[in-house]
Design an enzyme around this catalytic site. Structure first.
Site, short mmCIF file in Angstrom:
data_model
loop_
_atom_site.label_atom_id
_atom_site.label_comp_id
_atom_site.label_asym_id
_atom_site.label_seq_id
_atom_site.Cartn_x
_atom_site.Cartn_y
_atom_site.Cartn_z
N LYS A 9 0.79 -1.07 0.09
CA LYS A 9 0.12 0.00 -0.03
C LYS A 9 0.94 1.19 -0.05
O LYS A 9 2.06 1.29 0.24
CB LYS A 9 -0.90 0.09 1.10
CG LYS A 9 -1.80 -1.13 1.05
CD LYS A 9 -2.90 -1.11 2.26
CE LYS A 9 -3.88 -2.08 2.28
NZ LYS A 9 -5.01 -1.98 3.52
N TYR A 49 -12.21 -2.37 -3.70
CA TYR A 49 -12.68 -2.72 -2.37
C TYR A 49 -14.22 -2.24 -2.18
O TYR A 49 -14.72 -2.00 -1.13
CB TYR A 49 -11.94 -1.53 -1.47
CG TYR A 49 -10.64 -1.83 -0.80
CD1 TYR A 49 -10.69 -3.18 -0.14
CD2 TYR A 49 -9.48 -1.10 -0.97
CE1 TYR A 49 -9.36 -3.39 0.44
CE2 TYR A 49 -8.24 -1.48 -0.68
CZ TYR A 49 -8.18 -2.54 0.27
OH TYR A 49 -7.01 -3.01 0.98
N PHE A 57 -15.39 3.95 6.74
CA PHE A 57 -14.24 3.96 6.34
C PHE A 57 -13.71 3.97 5.08
O PHE A 57 -12.81 4.17 4.48
CB PHE A 57 -13.08 3.16 7.17
CG PHE A 57 -13.18 1.67 6.94
CD1 PHE A 57 -12.70 0.92 5.77
CD2 PHE A 57 -13.85 0.85 7.95
CE1 PHE A 57 -12.82 -0.14 5.52
CE2 PHE A 57 -14.06 -0.53 7.80
CZ PHE A 57 -13.28 -1.01 6.53
N ARG A 85 -1.77 -14.14 4.60
CA ARG A 85 -2.45 -13.40 5.59
C ARG A 85 -1.78 -13.67 7.07
O ARG A 85 -1.84 -12.60 7.76
CB ARG A 85 -4.09 -13.95 5.70
CG ARG A 85 -4.73 -13.39 4.37
CD ARG A 85 -6.24 -13.20 4.33
NE ARG A 85 -6.94 -12.61 5.31
CZ ARG A 85 -7.28 -11.30 5.19
NH1 ARG A 85 -7.22 -10.60 4.16
NH2 ARG A 85 -8.12 -10.82 6.36
N THR A 91 -5.40 -7.07 10.79
CA THR A 91 -5.61 -5.61 10.08
C THR A 91 -5.00 -4.33 11.10
O THR A 91 -4.47 -3.57 10.30
CB THR A 91 -7.15 -5.36 10.13
OG1 THR A 91 -7.70 -6.53 9.35
CG2 THR A 91 -7.45 -4.30 9.14
N ARG A 102 2.64 -6.17 9.14
CA ARG A 102 1.92 -5.00 10.04
C ARG A 102 2.39 -4.88 11.25
O ARG A 102 2.37 -3.49 11.76
CB ARG A 102 0.28 -5.41 9.91
CG ARG A 102 -0.23 -5.22 8.59
CD ARG A 102 -1.63 -5.74 8.23
NE ARG A 102 -2.28 -5.36 7.26
CZ ARG A 102 -3.72 -6.11 6.98
NH1 ARG A 102 -4.06 -6.80 7.57
NH2 ARG A 102 -3.95 -5.76 5.73
N ASN A 112 -2.10 0.49 6.69
CA ASN A 112 -1.32 -0.80 7.07
C ASN A 112 -0.76 -1.62 6.25
O ASN A 112 -0.64 -2.79 6.30
CB ASN A 112 -2.39 -1.51 7.87
CG ASN A 112 -3.62 -2.29 6.93
OD1 ASN A 112 -3.52 -1.70 5.60
ND2 ASN A 112 -4.61 -2.98 7.37
N HIS A 115 -2.19 -5.51 1.47
CA HIS A 115 -3.56 -6.02 1.31
C HIS A 115 -3.27 -7.62 1.00
O HIS A 115 -2.33 -7.74 0.21
CB HIS A 115 -4.29 -5.39 0.30
CG HIS A 115 -5.56 -6.25 -0.36
ND1 HIS A 115 -6.67 -6.39 0.40
CD2 HIS A 115 -5.43 -7.10 -1.22
CE1 HIS A 115 -7.32 -7.29 -0.32
NE2 HIS A 115 -6.67 -7.73 -1.51
N GLU A 126 -9.53 -10.51 -7.76
CA GLU A 126 -8.50 -9.53 -7.51
C GLU A 126 -7.24 -9.75 -8.71
O GLU A 126 -6.72 -8.82 -9.04
CB GLU A 126 -8.26 -9.80 -6.07
CG GLU A 126 -9.27 -9.18 -5.27
CD GLU A 126 -9.11 -9.06 -3.74
OE1 GLU A 126 -9.83 -9.10 -2.82
OE2 GLU A 126 -7.61 -9.56 -3.42
#
Ligand code: ATP
Ligand code: MG
Length: 137
Positions: A9, A49, A57, A85, A91, A102, A112, A115, A126
Protein backbone atom coordinates in the site's frame (compact mmCIF):
# COMPACT_ATOMS: atom_id res chain seq x y z
CA UNK A 1 -0.41 -24.74 -5.93
CA UNK A 2 -2.36 -21.63 -4.91
CA UNK A 3 -2.08 -17.97 -5.91
CA UNK A 4 -3.18 -14.82 -4.10
CA UNK A 5 -3.28 -11.10 -4.85
CA UNK A 6 -1.12 -8.88 -2.66
CA UNK A 7 -0.86 -5.08 -2.61
CA UNK A 8 1.96 -3.12 -1.01
CA UNK A 9 0.00 0.00 0.00
CA UNK A 10 0.99 3.69 -0.42
CA UNK A 11 2.25 4.11 3.17
CA UNK A 12 4.80 1.36 2.52
CA UNK A 13 5.92 2.44 -0.97
CA UNK A 14 6.36 5.99 0.41
CA UNK A 15 8.77 4.64 3.04
CA UNK A 16 10.69 2.55 0.46
CA UNK A 17 9.70 -0.75 2.14
CA UNK A 18 8.94 -2.85 -0.97
CA UNK A 19 12.12 -4.91 -0.69
CA UNK A 20 11.76 -5.54 3.06
CA UNK A 21 8.13 -6.62 2.61
CA UNK A 22 9.00 -8.84 -0.36
CA UNK A 23 11.72 -10.48 1.75
CA UNK A 24 9.06 -11.43 4.33
CA UNK A 25 6.99 -13.12 1.60
CA UNK A 26 9.97 -15.03 0.22
CA UNK A 27 11.16 -16.11 3.70
CA UNK A 28 7.65 -17.54 4.28
CA UNK A 29 7.92 -19.63 1.10
CA UNK A 30 5.75 -17.41 -1.10
CA UNK A 31 7.01 -16.80 -4.65
CA UNK A 32 6.39 -13.42 -6.35
CA UNK A 33 5.23 -14.53 -9.81
CA UNK A 34 3.95 -11.15 -11.06
CA UNK A 35 4.50 -7.60 -9.84
CA UNK A 36 3.98 -4.02 -11.00
CA UNK A 37 3.90 -0.51 -9.52
CA UNK A 38 0.80 1.51 -10.41
CA UNK A 39 -1.10 4.61 -9.27
CA UNK A 40 -4.82 3.93 -8.71
CA UNK A 41 -7.58 6.49 -9.09
CA UNK A 42 -10.05 6.81 -6.21
CA UNK A 43 -12.61 5.15 -8.50
CA UNK A 44 -10.38 2.18 -9.26
CA UNK A 45 -9.63 1.77 -5.54
CA UNK A 46 -13.39 1.86 -4.90
CA UNK A 47 -14.06 -0.85 -7.47
CA UNK A 48 -11.33 -2.99 -5.91
CA UNK A 49 -12.68 -2.51 -2.36
CA UNK A 50 -16.38 -2.55 -3.41
CA UNK A 51 -17.22 -5.08 -0.66
CA UNK A 52 -16.52 -2.29 1.86
CA UNK A 53 -18.57 0.43 0.15
CA UNK A 54 -21.12 0.72 2.98
CA UNK A 55 -18.45 0.84 5.71
CA UNK A 56 -17.78 4.19 7.43
CA UNK A 57 -14.09 4.07 6.46
CA UNK A 58 -14.72 3.52 2.71
CA UNK A 59 -13.92 7.12 1.68
CA UNK A 60 -10.79 7.23 3.81
CA UNK A 61 -9.69 3.82 2.47
CA UNK A 62 -10.15 4.64 -1.22
CA UNK A 63 -8.48 8.06 -0.91
CA UNK A 64 -5.56 6.48 0.92
CA UNK A 65 -5.19 3.75 -1.72
CA UNK A 66 -5.04 6.45 -4.42
CA UNK A 67 -2.67 8.73 -2.45
CA UNK A 68 0.51 7.26 -3.92
CA UNK A 69 1.87 4.32 -5.91
CA UNK A 70 1.03 0.78 -4.91
CA UNK A 71 2.82 -2.44 -5.86
CA UNK A 72 0.32 -5.09 -6.97
CA UNK A 73 1.64 -8.61 -7.02
CA UNK A 74 0.67 -12.25 -7.36
CA UNK A 75 2.12 -14.57 -4.71
CA UNK A 76 2.25 -18.32 -5.26
CA UNK A 77 2.75 -21.19 -2.83
CA UNK A 78 1.10 -24.04 -0.94
CA UNK A 79 -1.87 -22.48 0.87
CA UNK A 80 -0.75 -19.06 -0.41
CA UNK A 81 -3.93 -17.22 0.61
CA UNK A 82 -3.79 -18.18 4.30
CA UNK A 83 0.00 -18.11 4.43
CA UNK A 84 0.02 -14.56 3.10
CA UNK A 85 -2.58 -13.47 5.66
CA UNK A 86 -0.41 -14.96 8.42
CA UNK A 87 2.66 -13.11 7.19
CA UNK A 88 0.63 -9.86 6.94
CA UNK A 89 -0.70 -10.06 10.52
CA UNK A 90 -3.93 -8.61 11.90
CA UNK A 91 -5.60 -5.62 10.19
CA UNK A 92 -4.84 -3.37 13.19
CA UNK A 93 -1.06 -3.33 13.78
CA UNK A 94 -1.71 -3.09 17.54
CA UNK A 95 -3.14 -6.64 17.32
CA UNK A 96 -0.61 -8.04 14.81
CA UNK A 97 1.68 -10.86 15.97
CA UNK A 98 5.38 -10.05 16.39
CA UNK A 99 7.39 -10.51 13.20
CA UNK A 100 4.42 -9.96 10.88
CA UNK A 101 4.54 -7.24 8.21
CA UNK A 102 1.87 -5.15 9.90
CA UNK A 103 3.52 -5.48 13.34
CA UNK A 104 6.82 -4.25 11.91
CA UNK A 105 5.73 -1.69 9.33
CA UNK A 106 2.07 -0.63 9.58
CA UNK A 107 1.29 2.85 10.87
CA UNK A 108 -2.41 2.49 11.77
CA UNK A 109 -5.49 0.33 11.09
CA UNK A 110 -5.99 2.25 7.82
CA UNK A 111 -2.37 2.74 6.73
CA UNK A 112 -1.47 -0.88 7.28
CA UNK A 113 1.10 -1.45 4.52
CA UNK A 114 -0.35 -4.51 2.75
CA UNK A 115 -3.51 -6.10 1.36
CA UNK A 116 -4.05 -9.82 0.81
CA UNK A 117 -6.99 -11.70 -0.73
CA UNK A 118 -9.12 -13.45 1.90
CA UNK A 119 -10.60 -16.39 -0.09
CA UNK A 120 -10.01 -18.36 -3.30
CA UNK A 121 -12.93 -16.54 -4.95
CA UNK A 122 -11.54 -13.12 -3.96
CA UNK A 123 -8.04 -14.12 -5.10
CA UNK A 124 -9.25 -15.10 -8.58
CA UNK A 125 -11.29 -11.91 -8.93
CA UNK A 126 -8.56 -9.63 -7.59
CA UNK A 127 -5.78 -11.18 -9.71
CA UNK A 128 -7.94 -10.72 -12.82
CA UNK A 129 -8.62 -7.09 -11.85
CA UNK A 130 -4.91 -6.19 -12.09
CA UNK A 131 -3.25 -8.78 -14.35
CA UNK A 132 -3.93 -10.14 -17.84
CA UNK A 133 -3.32 -13.78 -18.68
CA UNK A 134 -0.21 -12.75 -20.64
CA UNK A 135 1.36 -11.31 -17.47
CA UNK A 136 0.94 -14.56 -15.53
CA UNK A 137 3.34 -17.40 -16.22
P1 ATP B 1 -7.07 -5.98 3.36
O1 ATP B 1 -8.44 -6.26 2.77
O2 ATP B 1 -6.54 -4.61 2.98
O3 ATP B 1 -6.11 -7.09 3.12
P2 ATP B 1 -8.00 -6.88 5.92
O4 ATP B 1 -8.64 -7.99 5.17
O5 ATP B 1 -7.09 -7.22 7.05
O6 ATP B 1 -7.20 -5.92 4.96
P3 ATP B 1 -10.56 -5.52 5.89
O7 ATP B 1 -11.53 -5.66 6.99
O8 ATP B 1 -10.80 -6.23 4.61
O9 ATP B 1 -9.11 -5.89 6.48
O10 ATP B 1 -10.40 -3.96 5.63
C1 ATP B 1 -9.83 -3.51 4.40
C2 ATP B 1 -8.92 -2.35 4.69
O11 ATP B 1 -9.70 -1.24 5.12
C3 ATP B 1 -7.92 -2.56 5.83
O12 ATP B 1 -6.75 -3.21 5.44
C4 ATP B 1 -7.63 -1.12 6.24
O13 ATP B 1 -6.67 -0.52 5.36
C5 ATP B 1 -8.97 -0.46 6.06
N1 ATP B 1 -9.71 -0.43 7.32
C6 ATP B 1 -10.32 -1.47 7.94
N2 ATP B 1 -10.89 -1.10 9.09
C7 ATP B 1 -10.66 0.23 9.20
C8 ATP B 1 -10.99 1.22 10.17
N3 ATP B 1 -11.69 0.93 11.26
N4 ATP B 1 -10.56 2.50 9.94
C9 ATP B 1 -9.86 2.81 8.83
N5 ATP B 1 -9.52 1.93 7.88
C10 ATP B 1 -9.90 0.66 8.06
MG1 MG C 1 -9.83 -7.65 3.40
Amino acid sequence: IERTLSIIKPDATARNLTGKINAKFEEAGLRIVAQKRILLTVGQAGTFYAVHKERPFFGELTEFMASGPVVVQVLEGEGAIMKNREVMGATNPADAAPGTIRAEFAQSVGENSVHGSDSPEAAAEEIAYFFSGLELV
